[in-house]
Each structure stands twice: as structure tokens, then as C-alpha cells.
Design an enzyme around this catalytic site. Structure first.
Site, PDB file in Angstrom:
ATOM      1  N   CYS A  79       0.857  -1.256   0.008  1.00 42.75           N
ATOM      2  CA  CYS A  79      -0.131   0.109  -0.121  1.00 42.75           C
ATOM      3  C   CYS A  79       0.915   1.262   0.120  1.00 42.75           C
ATOM      4  O   CYS A  79       1.469   1.428  -0.855  1.00 42.75           O
ATOM      5  CB  CYS A  79      -0.959  -0.149   1.064  1.00 42.75           C
ATOM      6  SG  CYS A  79      -2.417   1.149   0.843  1.00 42.75           S
ATOM      7  N   HIS A 180      -3.828  -4.872  -0.144  1.00 43.77           N
ATOM      8  CA  HIS A 180      -3.223  -5.278   1.082  1.00 43.77           C
ATOM      9  C   HIS A 180      -3.549  -6.784   0.938  1.00 43.77           C
ATOM     10  O   HIS A 180      -4.589  -7.545   1.157  1.00 43.77           O
ATOM     11  CB  HIS A 180      -4.327  -4.658   2.294  1.00 43.77           C
ATOM     12  CG  HIS A 180      -3.995  -3.429   2.547  1.00 43.77           C
ATOM     13  ND1 HIS A 180      -3.072  -2.954   3.113  1.00 43.77           N
ATOM     14  CD2 HIS A 180      -4.657  -2.345   1.889  1.00 43.77           C
ATOM     15  CE1 HIS A 180      -3.006  -1.518   3.528  1.00 43.77           C
ATOM     16  NE2 HIS A 180      -4.002  -1.264   2.862  1.00 43.77           N
ATOM     17  N   GLU A 182      -2.331  -8.988   3.278  1.00 46.05           N
ATOM     18  CA  GLU A 182      -2.500  -9.141   4.464  1.00 46.05           C
ATOM     19  C   GLU A 182      -4.197  -9.150   4.859  1.00 46.05           C
ATOM     20  O   GLU A 182      -4.796  -9.742   5.994  1.00 46.05           O
ATOM     21  CB  GLU A 182      -1.778  -8.592   5.548  1.00 46.05           C
ATOM     22  CG  GLU A 182      -2.347  -7.256   5.851  1.00 46.05           C
ATOM     23  CD  GLU A 182      -2.135  -6.219   4.886  1.00 46.05           C
ATOM     24  OE1 GLU A 182      -2.478  -4.907   5.194  1.00 46.05           O
ATOM     25  OE2 GLU A 182      -1.524  -6.569   3.782  1.00 46.05           O
TER      26      GLU A 182
END
Length: 209
Positions: A79, A180, A182
Site C-alpha cells: 500500500c 493489502h 494481509e
């Protein structure tokens, strides 16, 4: 060992939990020696580009990240962390970045709602290690208002949001995800596993020298 760089502007907790989930060895740190001792580095980030660069400068991490790049250690920006890898940004003011990737960070020029937030399809532009095991057109999670205006040859994956948004970028040992991983479910976990594999391969190559 993967070093997650903690400079006070990252989504550290979610990245840490994701690495724990895939069984990766990691350390959360801003210590230069620990970063250079690691086998790979993740630079997360949430917030404004100029503030992030100021903090990296204050903590003497700019030179460390450039050294990581120079020695060939795998580096993944996520990001804002991806955006910081580029030469400069127009966010808030003209601001120099790390200069590890060619290109500039610009405001999304779309009629759609900004920030670009939510799930979007990621289409493959070219092969690179982080695509391993992924299906072209997988959905990943974005939250951003700026994008990388960069050469086509470093763009490995794109998403459509009223324009083509580079989602995956790479040059040599430097990788970036505008989305993202994650927060992108099992697809994101596979991406992080792929980065873990790149890190392990680099570590093995150093042991054989």
C-alpha cells in the site's frame, strides 16, 4: 527471517498476524542492524506519503532500505509502503520517495468514489514470483487514493477502477502491492507465502557464496 519495518505508520498488526498464519519467521523492528541481518524486508504503510518519508528520514531508515535494495535482499512494499518505493509523489506536495522503482505517485483521476476501497479483480500483466499459485483474475482488497504512474515493464498486475491501476509491481528484488495481501484472504496468504519463498531462495543463495 523477515523484518517488518515499524516506523509508526504501518498496518503492522495485520501483517504480523498474516506472517504468523503462514508460519513465516519474522521480527517487527526499526533497528538498522536487525533489518540488515534479516533475509527479507516488508515495508507496510498507511497514511500520507510526505509524513512517511519524514519519519523514515528521521529514523535513518532511508539509507537502510536503499542498502537492502543494493545487496539484493527481497523487499516488499505494501500500500503506502509500495508507493514509497517510487521516485516521488504529488500527495499534499511534491515529495521525493526512496527511488527504488521508476515512476511517480499520482492522485486517482476517476469519477468513481475515492478512496478506491474494497475488493477488486487483479489481472496478470506478466509473470513474476508472487503470482505463483494464483489464478488470474483473483480478487484482492484495496484502500488507496493514489496510484503508481510507472513504466509498463515493471507492472505485473492491474485492477480496473475507472482506469488501470497497477496492483503488482516488481523490478529485480523489489516488489510492491498496492492492495493489502494481509487483508485479502487466502489469495493474500498465498502471495505472502510466495514472498516467503523468494526470501528463502535468496537466503540459500547467500549461504552458498
Amino acid at each position: 527471517m523477515i523484518a517488518i519495518i515499524d516506523y509508526g505508520m504501518g498496518n503492522i498488526r495485520s501483517v504480523e498476524q498474516a506472517l504468523k498464519y503462514i508460519g513465516a519467521e519474522y521480527i517487527v523492528t526499526s533497528d538498522k542492524k536487525e533489518i540488515l541481518r534479516s533475509d527479507g524486508v516488508i515495508l507496510p504503510g498507511v497514511g500520507a506519503f510526505p509524513k512517511a518519508m519524514d519519519v523514515l528520514e528521521e529514523r535513518d531508515l532511508v539509507c537502510v532500505l536503499k542498502e537492502v535494495c543494493d545487496i539484493g535482499k527481497p523487499l516488499l512494499g505494501i500500500c503506502l509502503g509500495m508507493q514509497l518505493l517510487f521516485e516521488r509523489s504529488e500527495e499534499l506536495k511534491d515529495c521525493s520517495g526512496l527511488g527504488l522503482l521508476p515512476g511517480e505517485i499520482r492522485k486517482l483521476k476517476v469519477s468513481y468514489k475515492i478512496p478506491h476501497m474494497g475488493w477488486n479483480e487483479l489481472r496478470k500483466e506478466r509473470e513474476f514470483p508472487l503470482w505463483n499459485g494464483l489464478v488470474d483474475g483473483s480478487f484482492v482488497y484495496y484502500v488507496h487514493s493514489y496510484y503508481a504512474d510507472c513504466p509498463d515493464e515493471i507492472v505485473c498486475g492491474v485492477s480496473d477502477y475507472g482506469m488501470q491501476v497497477p496492483g503488482f509491481v516488481a523490478k529485480g528484488n523489489v516488489f510492491g502491492a498496492q492492495f493489502h495481501p494481509e487483508k485479502s484472504g487466502e489469495i493474500g496468504m498465498q502471495i505472502l507465502k510466495n514472498f516467503q519463498g523468494v526470501v528463502e531462495a535468496w537466503k540459500s543463495s547467500q549461504l552458498s557464496i
